[in-house]
Design a protein around this motif. Sequence first.
Motif, PDB file in Angstrom:
ATOM      1  N   TYR A 109       0.309  -2.046   0.441  1.00 52.46           N
ATOM      2  CA  TYR A 109      -0.004  -1.050  -0.574  1.00 52.46           C
ATOM      3  C   TYR A 109       0.325   0.340  -0.106  1.00 52.46           C
ATOM      4  N   THR A 110       0.233   0.566   1.204  1.00 53.41           N
ATOM      5  CA  THR A 110       0.496   1.906   1.727  1.00 53.41           C
ATOM      6  C   THR A 110       1.965   2.284   1.576  1.00 53.41           C
ATOM      7  N   PRO A 118       0.802   7.751  -0.983  1.00 59.51           N
ATOM      8  CA  PRO A 118      -0.522   8.237  -0.578  1.00 59.51           C
ATOM      9  C   PRO A 118      -1.339   8.518  -1.840  1.00 59.51           C
ATOM     10  N   ASN A 119      -2.467   9.151  -1.665  1.00 62.94           N
ATOM     11  CA  ASN A 119      -3.342   9.401  -2.809  1.00 62.94           C
ATOM     12  C   ASN A 119      -2.941  10.633  -3.589  1.00 62.94           C
ATOM     13  N   ARG A 143      -8.867  12.486  -7.673  1.00 62.97           N
ATOM     14  CA  ARG A 143      -9.458  11.297  -7.076  1.00 62.97           C
ATOM     15  C   ARG A 143     -10.780  11.698  -6.440  1.00 62.97           C
ATOM     16  N   VAL A 169     -12.800   8.195  -1.423  1.00 63.39           N
ATOM     17  CA  VAL A 169     -11.856   7.084  -1.260  1.00 63.39           C
ATOM     18  C   VAL A 169     -11.087   7.215   0.058  1.00 63.39           C
ATOM     19  N   ASP A 170     -10.948   8.454   0.532  1.00 60.83           N
ATOM     20  CA  ASP A 170     -10.206   8.642   1.783  1.00 60.83           C
ATOM     21  C   ASP A 170     -10.927   8.028   2.984  1.00 60.83           C
ATOM     22  N   ASP A 207     -11.059   2.101   3.742  1.00 58.97           N
ATOM     23  CA  ASP A 207      -9.795   1.399   3.956  1.00 58.97           C
ATOM     24  C   ASP A 207      -9.754   0.174   3.049  1.00 58.97           C
ATOM     25  N   HIS A 217      -6.563   3.059  -3.463  1.00 59.94           N
ATOM     26  CA  HIS A 217      -5.544   4.051  -3.115  1.00 59.94           C
ATOM     27  C   HIS A 217      -4.281   3.863  -3.953  1.00 59.94           C
ATOM     28  N   GLY A 218      -3.420   4.874  -3.874  1.00 63.07           N
ATOM     29  CA  GLY A 218      -2.144   4.784  -4.574  1.00 63.07           C
ATOM     30  C   GLY A 218      -2.358   4.534  -6.058  1.00 63.07           C
ATOM     31  N   ALA A 266      -6.110   4.142  -7.211  1.00 60.41           N
ATOM     32  CA  ALA A 266      -7.143   5.151  -6.923  1.00 60.41           C
ATOM     33  C   ALA A 266      -7.840   5.580  -8.207  1.00 60.41           C
ATOM     34  N   TYR A 299       2.183  10.913  -9.690  1.00 65.97           N
ATOM     35  CA  TYR A 299       0.895  10.644 -10.348  1.00 65.97           C
ATOM     36  C   TYR A 299       0.922  10.906 -11.847  1.00 65.97           C
TER      37      TYR A 299
END
Length: 504
Positions: free
Chosen positions: A4-5, A9-10, A15, A19-20, A23, A28-29, A32, A456
């Motif tokens: 997913y990474t 990033p976010n 957001r 969430v940061d 893990d 995320h992404g 999020a 986004y």
Amino acid sequence: MRKYTDLNPNDPADRPTWVDEVDNPYLHGPYAPVVSEITAVDLKTTAGEIPPDLYGAYLRNGPNPILKPRGPYHWFDGDGMVHGVYFRDGGASYIRKWIQTRALHEEIASGRVEKSGMMGPFNLDMIRGRESVAINPDYCKDTSNTTLNLFNGKILTAWYNAGRIHRLDPLTLETEGEETFGGALRTTMNAHGKTDPRTGEFINYDYGDFQPYLTYYVIGADGKMRHQTRIDLPGPRLPHDTTITPNYTILHDFPLFHDPELLKRSGYRMVTFHRDLPTRFGVIARYGTQEQVRWFEFQPGYVLHMVNAWEDGDWITMDGCFQPDPTIRRNPEEGPLASMLAYLRYTGHLRRWRMNLKTGEKQEQQLDDLNVEFCLPDAYMYGVKTRYSYHQLIPTDLQTLAFEGLVKYDHSNGSREVYRYPQGWYGSESPFGKGSPGDDEDDGYAITLATNVADYRSEAWIFDARRITAGPIARIALPGRVPSGFHAMWVAGHELWPGAALAA
Ligand SMILES: [Fe+2]
């Protein structure tokens, strides 16, 4: 396998900051959560024009957690949020709003998440004391984040694992409360009930890990409970969908289920695929009792979602997305999240089952091999023969579940058209919305909400259902990001604005 990474990033702007600290790929992404509700009118197109005959609303449910989860986060644990795009007279408006569940109320009141999610930790005393109680979410957060149904003029939302039904105003998406059908419903209900478009009845069931394993319900178009009957199963099962015809309902018994003894002992809901057991479909008359259920056995596997079912003489034909090997393959490298990630990954294809109610004869046939799910026909044709359906293309090389394209099937010959969303864009389930009344079943539009993970942006995309491969004929900029989510539906305009329809 892509992680997913790799997606992005976010979003730096929209957001929750917690969430940061967590893990978990489903926070995320493209997954999020966003931080606010929105109501917006006069949306602008970025390409094309909104067809003036597109009259109704695209509604989509999905997880959008407000607060940091208690324990490990499962995608089904996120507080339900509905995104709605309303089309009328060539214009569009947008609403996104949380579903006001009792779990969300508790969280807002206390400022923290009170209930565990699907991965625990569970209150084992509560589970052990539940052996004769049908309410599942008492020991697990019920977010109502999974499905939507139009019934008796309202939107009903429900949760993946059988939950309380919530009733929403279809125009404002305000939650009116929990729906108990006048107090007659005392259990949870499965997420995928079906409203019969001809009679207005709502057909659904409840299921759980303890007796009764399945209870079948029919609610009248007036909102009153008309019928309920217990259905005996060999043990606890994990059905997800159902199909209806004018006279019958088709129930599911797949050889993929929990171990109830392990559950009571440890609270661990381990899912096992028993490849030595058959898939069973139970055909029950709409107002039938369990003694009248006709069970048909087929190749073992699992089905999350069916397309549709219909009667053809003594035959019932049913199309759906079949997983021939739903074994949960955990990747040890994914650590404590391995079970969730494995469970949500998908490998399957379009398949047809046929059952003869007179002779007991049965047939099954793989119609295609493309990896597709989240399949919808024109839902206003549930129960009668449909030729077309609209699916999401699911990647097999990604760590998480994502929608990478729109697929239209022609069930008369199994052929398909595929539109792959452009690089960096992820779509949503894509219901069909009828345009101007026309003779052809696909005389209308398929609609999705797409999000670009590079910047986004989110947009509503409208496809001419007869030319999916041409790409969207209109793209409408949305005033906020739409995280990846679950089920969507189309509500025809005459159900939203009956006065306007009369005036027209
Ligand atoms: Fe579903």
